[in-house]
Design a protein around this motif. Structure first.
Motif, mmCIF file in Angstrom:
data_model
loop_
_atom_site.group_PDB
_atom_site.id
_atom_site.type_symbol
_atom_site.label_atom_id
_atom_site.label_comp_id
_atom_site.label_asym_id
_atom_site.label_seq_id
_atom_site.Cartn_x
_atom_site.Cartn_y
_atom_site.Cartn_z
ATOM 1 N N UNK A 136 0.806 -1.211 0.000
ATOM 2 C CA UNK A 136 0.000 0.000 0.000
ATOM 3 C C UNK A 136 0.839 1.261 0.000
ATOM 4 N N UNK A 137 0.116 2.333 -0.230
ATOM 5 C CA UNK A 137 0.705 3.663 -0.189
ATOM 6 C C UNK A 137 1.042 4.008 1.273
ATOM 7 N N UNK A 138 1.788 5.087 1.482
ATOM 8 C CA UNK A 138 2.145 5.459 2.862
ATOM 9 C C UNK A 138 0.949 5.586 3.790
ATOM 10 N N UNK A 139 -0.152 6.149 3.282
ATOM 11 C CA UNK A 139 -1.327 6.305 4.143
ATOM 12 C C UNK A 139 -1.916 4.946 4.489
ATOM 13 N N UNK A 140 -1.786 3.995 3.570
ATOM 14 C CA UNK A 140 -2.302 2.657 3.864
ATOM 15 C C UNK A 140 -1.406 1.937 4.869
ATOM 16 N N UNK A 141 -0.124 2.246 4.834
ATOM 17 C CA UNK A 141 0.769 1.687 5.853
ATOM 18 C C UNK A 141 0.434 2.286 7.231
ATOM 19 N N UNK A 142 0.074 3.565 7.217
ATOM 20 C CA UNK A 142 -0.369 4.174 8.481
ATOM 21 C C UNK A 142 -1.625 3.467 8.977
ATOM 22 N N UNK A 143 -2.502 3.142 8.031
ATOM 23 C CA UNK A 143 -3.744 2.455 8.406
ATOM 24 C C UNK A 143 -3.442 1.075 8.997
ATOM 25 N N UNK A 144 -2.470 0.389 8.419
ATOM 26 C CA UNK A 144 -2.098 -0.935 8.928
ATOM 27 C C UNK A 144 -1.612 -0.817 10.370
ATOM 28 N N UNK A 145 -0.751 0.142 10.619
ATOM 29 C CA UNK A 145 -0.173 0.261 11.969
ATOM 30 C C UNK A 145 -1.213 0.736 12.970
ATOM 31 N N UNK A 146 -2.101 1.604 12.521
ATOM 32 C CA UNK A 146 -3.161 2.008 13.436
ATOM 33 C C UNK A 146 -4.036 0.803 13.762
ATOM 34 N N UNK A 147 -4.312 -0.012 12.748
ATOM 35 C CA UNK A 147 -5.134 -1.207 12.975
ATOM 36 C C UNK A 147 -4.445 -2.149 13.955
ATOM 37 N N UNK A 148 -3.127 -2.167 13.942
ATOM 38 C CA UNK A 148 -2.413 -3.058 14.858
ATOM 39 C C UNK A 148 -2.365 -2.513 16.281
ATOM 40 N N UNK A 149 -2.173 -1.214 16.412
ATOM 41 C CA UNK A 149 -2.065 -0.630 17.749
ATOM 42 C C UNK A 149 -3.421 -0.263 18.342
ATOM 43 N N UNK A 150 -4.334 0.126 17.478
ATOM 44 C CA UNK A 150 -5.699 0.451 17.915
ATOM 45 C C UNK A 150 -6.682 -0.413 17.114
ATOM 46 N N UNK A 151 -6.722 -1.706 17.420
ATOM 47 C CA UNK A 151 -7.581 -2.599 16.619
ATOM 48 C C UNK A 151 -9.041 -2.474 17.035
ATOM 49 N N UNK A 152 -9.633 -1.324 16.752
ATOM 50 C CA UNK A 152 -10.973 -1.035 17.251
ATOM 51 C C UNK A 152 -12.028 -1.894 16.564
ATOM 52 N N UNK A 153 -11.893 -2.014 15.249
ATOM 53 C CA UNK A 153 -12.823 -2.905 14.537
ATOM 54 C C UNK A 153 -12.047 -4.006 13.846
ATOM 55 N N UNK A 154 -10.934 -4.398 14.415
ATOM 56 C CA UNK A 154 -10.031 -5.321 13.729
ATOM 57 C C UNK A 154 -9.639 -6.482 14.633
ATOM 58 N N UNK A 155 -10.645 -7.147 15.150
ATOM 59 C CA UNK A 155 -10.375 -8.277 16.020
ATOM 60 C C UNK A 155 -9.465 -9.310 15.345
ATOM 61 N N UNK A 156 -8.518 -9.787 16.106
ATOM 62 C CA UNK A 156 -7.614 -10.866 15.683
ATOM 63 C C UNK A 156 -6.816 -10.552 14.421
ATOM 64 N N UNK A 157 -6.682 -9.286 14.098
ATOM 65 C CA UNK A 157 -5.900 -8.901 12.932
ATOM 66 C C UNK A 157 -4.449 -8.529 13.301
ATOM 67 N N UNK A 158 -4.233 -7.806 14.429
ATOM 68 C CA UNK A 158 -2.906 -7.217 14.676
ATOM 69 C C UNK A 158 -1.720 -8.178 14.507
#
Ligand SMILES: Cc1cc2nc3c(=O)[nH]c(=O)nc-3n(C[C@H](O)[C@H](O)[C@H](O)COP(=O)(O)OP(=O)(O)OC[C@H]3O[C@@H](n4cnc5c(N)ncnc54)[C@H](O)[C@@H]3O)c2cc1C
Ligand code: SF4
Ligand code: SF4
Ligand code: SF4
Ligand code: SF4
Lengths: 455, 259, 287
Positions: C101-123
């Motif tokens: 992904x683009x840089x913003x998508x990499x930011x999205x990945x890391x946010x999903x890992x640190x703040x997995x608000x709607x991302x159960x079992x993904x981090x």
């Protein structure tokens, strides 16, 4: 003269409920009322006017322990109303979800029942969170079984709690061969664990049956041999899955269902006359306070053939497997006997599943307002949802959830038990109280319902 | 060993899915309970019948204004807990109870359900329905570090929790909306010229209400249950570089703590 | 810090002719995923696959090399790869996910890992996140306008698009090349890109782009432990031909300059937003 004692709130189950018990001089329950005091969110009413796609998503959220049962029952009630045939592979995926849900729920229930039980051969009660052996291994096994179940639920259902994949008409998506393999492998691992675990749990409950007393509030309370016995009937629609009005030969019959208002069923206003400050933890309700079950109860009383019935693991085993053990421990043991079937069910459904098969009906009718119902065998028993859908919108919706069926039956099962063990009986039913908030459908003559619905 | 923090689970009008999610840390649940937190209140898990003093209260569910016991209990929770966490969409935003309108037996008068922030000040929000085990775990660990950690750990915990505290401050402020909905993506991201089309929102939604059309979210409002997950997950709702840039270290820290 | 943390920076290209043929630059993304797939480091990768419309990407979960190959090349419009991150762990059955992904998508990945608000079992299932450099992106209709109106080429006949040397390029089947100056493209950019503060995917495990290296080569930053591990194994396995990145004007200096320009410009946009309107302002996502 009998005295009134109140345990409020009851603990180690889902939701808020309380026990109002009339006891004799020996402290034996003469009449028990167990009732929900969970605020009524009114899902059946808020559903009216909403789309048939949204209502099952909302219905799921009446309970986070058996959300799969509610999602499937609601979805299938909609499908039954609109007359939508669901592709077979979608039904297989739902079947897997059903089994996974039962596995996780039974395992979770073990955590809640264990603290009343004793390590066999000792007078030590079990704290499932204790780091000490042998309890820790049991705790870890329970969690692993739950992990297996929730992971399977997540792969097939999209989410481990409140599944997102089921929808009116089938499923949003099939699973990949890789996912199917994963589900199968998990089930295989689970089968071995479930076998060990159910044997252990049955030994624990049998041990309790054999004991003379249980310690409550610092006293040794004698355990009667008929703890939790009742003479009511049983109701179950299927050993694992369920039935619906779409079936050629349905196994649940709306015309046999009637309802009574809490006002006509529960006790009137009473003053608390017995109190026990040592009852764990925080004591029972202080003497002198008032209680009024018929006003406070949050659920109606559904009857089948005019009587309260028991639903759940034992009802399924009685109906389909000649099981006949009564009492609170008989019910607990029946539950443990269902463990392995969940995993075999998953493996069989995996074998039959075609990963490239379609999972969504080609046509999804919008409905003409006909009544449709689906009875789903939730972990705690038969969960019947009924719906009328017209032009894609829900016009009428009703949920007869397991614990609502069990409230009056379990209340009767309290009679004859020492009041201190009332919660042990209640917990045998694995009560799930939040969902048990159901509307009464009584016509002007206080008669039902069913005929009217079936017009 | 360092002292543990005390944690309670307060059950309002919710479905217990939030609690199940906490328990879904599986082996990690034991880790948390062995080393970092004692559960001092949780009707579903333990026999304590009345709200005790505690460090952290995880509140699940919204409050029914027509149920006196609930109103009393949420007030008591605020008095007795140092940190109040709105656990899940119902407590934080109302979630499906925003649709309630009464009329159901045996309590047809129960028609008003509000997020807990409408009645008490809330410190931390964990949106989502159900909130995820990992997000709950992270908040528990950070709460532990905040209350019992070294200065450096306190600083990290504060930085980590800040966005979730900001969501709570916004939710608890009567003048600003404490509503949540897929529409937030419209109002606060796309309408603000901030969306970059990553698709996090669509992944986050627990009811598949969001699809990506030409790279932007389309929200099926008749499916949305108002859980708040999409907006909170969006990298353009909050993005704290000071924390997220350290993702490798923080991930290692969390793994270490749970080992 | 405009280039983010990294362990190494090299010039590289794939040694696989087949990959190079349809790759945008040095085929780094496709090659690295193909290697990780073969070695079981990932079970599949989320990439920008083809869709029914020409040059409109559709995020897919690629679990074979053939699927990776079909997704080669840059599509200058939105591919919401994050939208599949959770589903990859569900119906696709992945335990180890690759994502580009683009840089913003990499930011999205890391946010999903640190703040997995709607991302159960993904981090803990993100096994390899490859970031690409990105100056800006476009809505699909913008690219249509640029290609069909400004370059006068039909979308269907374009074989490659590129941005470089101050121009937007559209290559076609018959060998014709159309180019337009970037000043024409600016108005078509996605507005959300104007607050973007990352050029070289600072938060990826490995990030790559064309700037800084000669045609057919890629600039590669190896950033994290995970990235380092995969990169060194893949290099040792002979997946890549590498050379030192130039430090001069066309090398790392150019990358730094472009990154600085982007960040400076977008910081200004953010400042302007703070007082947008009269006594009002627009939201700053980084506060
Ligand atoms: C919008 C955009 C802007 C870019 N701007 C710059 C720039 O300013 N400077 C620079 O040096 N490099 C830029 N790049 C990166 C460059 O174009 C190449 O993508 C990169 O060098 C990788 O080339 P490769 O040969 O290694 O990859 P390949 O092996 O060709 O693989 C490329 C991978 O990227 C994926 N992909 C393609 N389009 C998208 C998309 N829109 N979103 C997400 N994934 C996608 C493909 O599916 C494929 O997996 C940009 C890329 C994009 C998508
Ligand atoms: S947020 Fe979701 S899981 Fe939690 S109580 Fe509400 S409905 Fe249940
Ligand atoms: S999550 Fe991504 S796609 Fe969704 S609104 Fe935010 S920036 Fe846009
Ligand atoms: S769109 Fe989905 S994620 Fe967003 S608030 Fe609604 S239900 Fe929650
Ligand atoms: S410029 Fe930034 S926001 Fe826009 S696509 Fe590139 S990385 Fe994303």
């Amino acid at each position: 003269m009998s005295k009134v004692v109140e345990i409020s709130p009851t603990t180690r189950h889902e939701g808020h409920s309380k026990l109002v018990l009339k006891v004799n001089d020996e402290g034996i329950v003469e009449r028990g009322d167990w009732l929900s005091i969970t605020p009524v969110r009114g899902v059946e009413k808020l559903a009216i006017g909403k789309t048939m796609h949204q209502v099952p998503k909302i219905a799921s959220r009446v309970c986070g322990i058996c959300p799969i049962a509610h999602t499937l029952a609601a979805t299938e009630a909609m499908e039954a109303s609109i007359g939508c045939e669901v592709p077979e592979d979608a039904m297989l995926l739902r079947y897997i979800l059903q089994c996974a849900n039962r596995l996780h729920s039974h395992a979770l229930h073990n955590i809640l029942s264990l603290p009343d039980m004793y390590l066999p051969g000792t007078d030590t009660k079990i704290n499932p969170f204790s780091p000490e052996e042998p309890v820790r291994s049991v705790g870890l096994r329970i969690q692993r079984l739950r992990e297996i179940a929730q992971t399977i639920g997540e792969i097939v259902g999209g989410e481990a709690i409140h599944p997102s994949n089921p929808r009116v008409g089938g499923m949003y998506t099939n699973i990949s061969p890789l996912a199917k393999q994963k589900v199968y492998d998990l089930a295989k691992e689970g089968r071995v664990l479930a076998h060990e675990h159910s044997e252990f749990m049955i030994a624990v409950f049998r041990n309790f049956q054999k004991r003379d007393w249980a310690e409550v509030a610092g006293r040794q309370i004698p355990i009667p041999g008929d703890l939790g016995y009742h003479n009511q009937g049983y109701m179950a629609a299927a050993p694992i899955y369920g039935s619906s009005s779409m079936d050629e030969n349905p196994t649940w019959f709306p015309e046999r269902w009637t309802e009574v208002r809490p006002w006509d069923w529960y006790m009137g206003e009473e003053e608390i006359t017995l109190e026990d400050k040592d009852y764990p933890v925080g004591g029972t309700t202080p003497a002198g306070e008032k209680t009024w079950p018929q006003m406070q109860a949050c659920t109606g009383v559904p009857l089948y053939d005019g009587q309260p019935v028991e639903v759940g693991p034992r009802a399924r085993l009685v109906q389909f497997r000649n099981y006949d053990e009564k009492g609170a421990m008989g019910l607990q043991i029946a539950r443990q006997m269902e463990y392995e079937g969940c995993l075999y069910g998953i493996m069989e459904a995996c074998d039959a599943l075609d990963c490239s098969g379609k999972v969504l009906a080609d046509e999804i009718p919008q409905g003409d307002g006909s009544l449709g119902w689906a009875a789903n065998e939730a972990p705690r028993g038969c969960d019947v949802h009924l719906a009328k859908v017209k032009d894609g919108k829900v016009r009428w919706f009703s949920m007869l959830v397991p614990t609502t069926w069990n409230f009056p039956t379990c209340s009767r099962a309290l009679t004859g038990a020492p009041w201190e063990l009332a919660e042990v009986i209640v917990r045998a039913y694995d009560p799930c109280v939040s969902c048990a908030t159901h509307m009464l459908v009584v016509d002007e003559d206080k008669r039902i319902v069913a005929q009217k619905l079936l017009e | 060993m360092v002292e543990k923090i005390t944690v309670g689970h307060v059950h309002m009008s919710g479905c217990t899915g939030c609690l199940v999610s906490f328990v879904d840390n599986y082996e990690g649940l034991f880790k948390i309970l062995d080393n970092y937190a004692d559960i001092v209140y949780a009707l579903t898990l333990a026999d304590v019948r009345h709200v005790p003093e505690m460090d952290v209260a995880l509140v699940e569910g919204s409050v029914c204004l027509q149920d006196k016991a609930s109103v009393e209990e949420i007030k008591e929770t605020r008095e007795k807990a140092k940190v109040v966490v709105a656990l899940g969409g119902c407590a934080a935003y109302g979630n499906i109870t925003r649709f309630c309108r009464g009329g159901q037996w045996n309590q047809p008068q129960m028609e008003s359900f509000v997020p807990i922030g409408d009645l008490i000040d809330v410190d931390v929000y964990i949106p989502g329905c159900a909130p995820t085990p990992q997000q709950i775990r992270n908040v528990c660990i950070m709460a532990y570090l905040l209350l019992k950690g070294t200065d450096e750990q306190k600083e990290l915990a504060t930085a980590y929790l800040k966005p979730l505290m900001d969501l709570a401050a916004r939710g608890s402020d009567a003048k600003r909306s404490s509503d949540a909905c897929g529409c937030d993506l419209m109002y606060d991201v796309i309408n603000q010229g901030l969306c970059m089309g990553c698709g996090s929102c669509a992944a986050a939604c627990p009811v598949r209400a969001i699809s990506m059309e030409y790279g932007k979210p389309q929200i099926e409002r008749d499916l949305c249950i108002k859980c708040g997950a999409c907006y909170a997950q969006c990298p353009r709702s909050f993005f704290n570089f000071d924390v997220i840039n350290e993702f490798e270290g923080i991930t290692e820290l969390i793994t270490g703590v749970m080992e | 810090m405009v280039l983010g943390n990294y362990k190494t920076c090299v010039a590289a290209r794939s040694t696989d002719k087949e990959i190079l043929k349809g790759a945008q630059d040095g085929g780094i993304v496709t090659q690295l995923f193909a290697y990780a797939l073969e070695e079981g480091i990932i079970d599949g990768a989320i990439v920008a696959g083809p869709s029914d419309e020409p040059w409109k990407p559709e995020p897919i979960v690629a679990t074979t090399k053939a699927e990776l190959l079909a997704a080669r090349g840059t599509k200058y419009n939105l591919s919401p790869n994050m939208s599949l991150l959770k589903e990859a762990t569900r119906s696709y059955g992945l335990d180890r996910i690759g994502i580009v992904g683009t840089p913003c998508q990499m930011q999205a990945v890391r946010k999903a890992q640190l703040y997995p608000i709607g991302m159960r079992d993904v981090p803990d299932k993100v096994a390899l996140a490859i970031g690409i450099f990105c100056m800006e992106n476009f809505p699909y209709q913008s690219i249509e306008a640029l290609v069909e109106d400004h370059c006068n080429v039909k979308m269907e006949s374009v074989t490659k698009m590129d941005i470089g040397k101050g121009k937007f390029w559209a290559y076609t089947e018959r060998g014709a090349v159309a180019q337009i100056p970037l000043k024409v493209t600016h108005k078509y950019e996605q507005p959300g890109c104007h607050v973007c503060l990352d050029y070289v995917s600072n938060l990826a495990d490995v990030s790559t782009g064309s700037v800084g290296t000669p045609d057919g080569w890629s600039t590669v930053f190896v950033r994290t432990k995970i990235g380092d591990d995969v990169w060194s194994k893949a290099s040792a396995a002979g997946c890549f031909e590498t050379k030192e990145i130039e430090s001069g004007k066309t090398g790392l200096e150019l990358v730094t300059k472009l990154a600085t320009d982007k960040i400076t410009k977008n910081q200004k946009t953010l400042e302007g937003r703070a007082t947008f309107g009269v006594g009002k302002g627009l939201r700053n996502p980084y506060l």
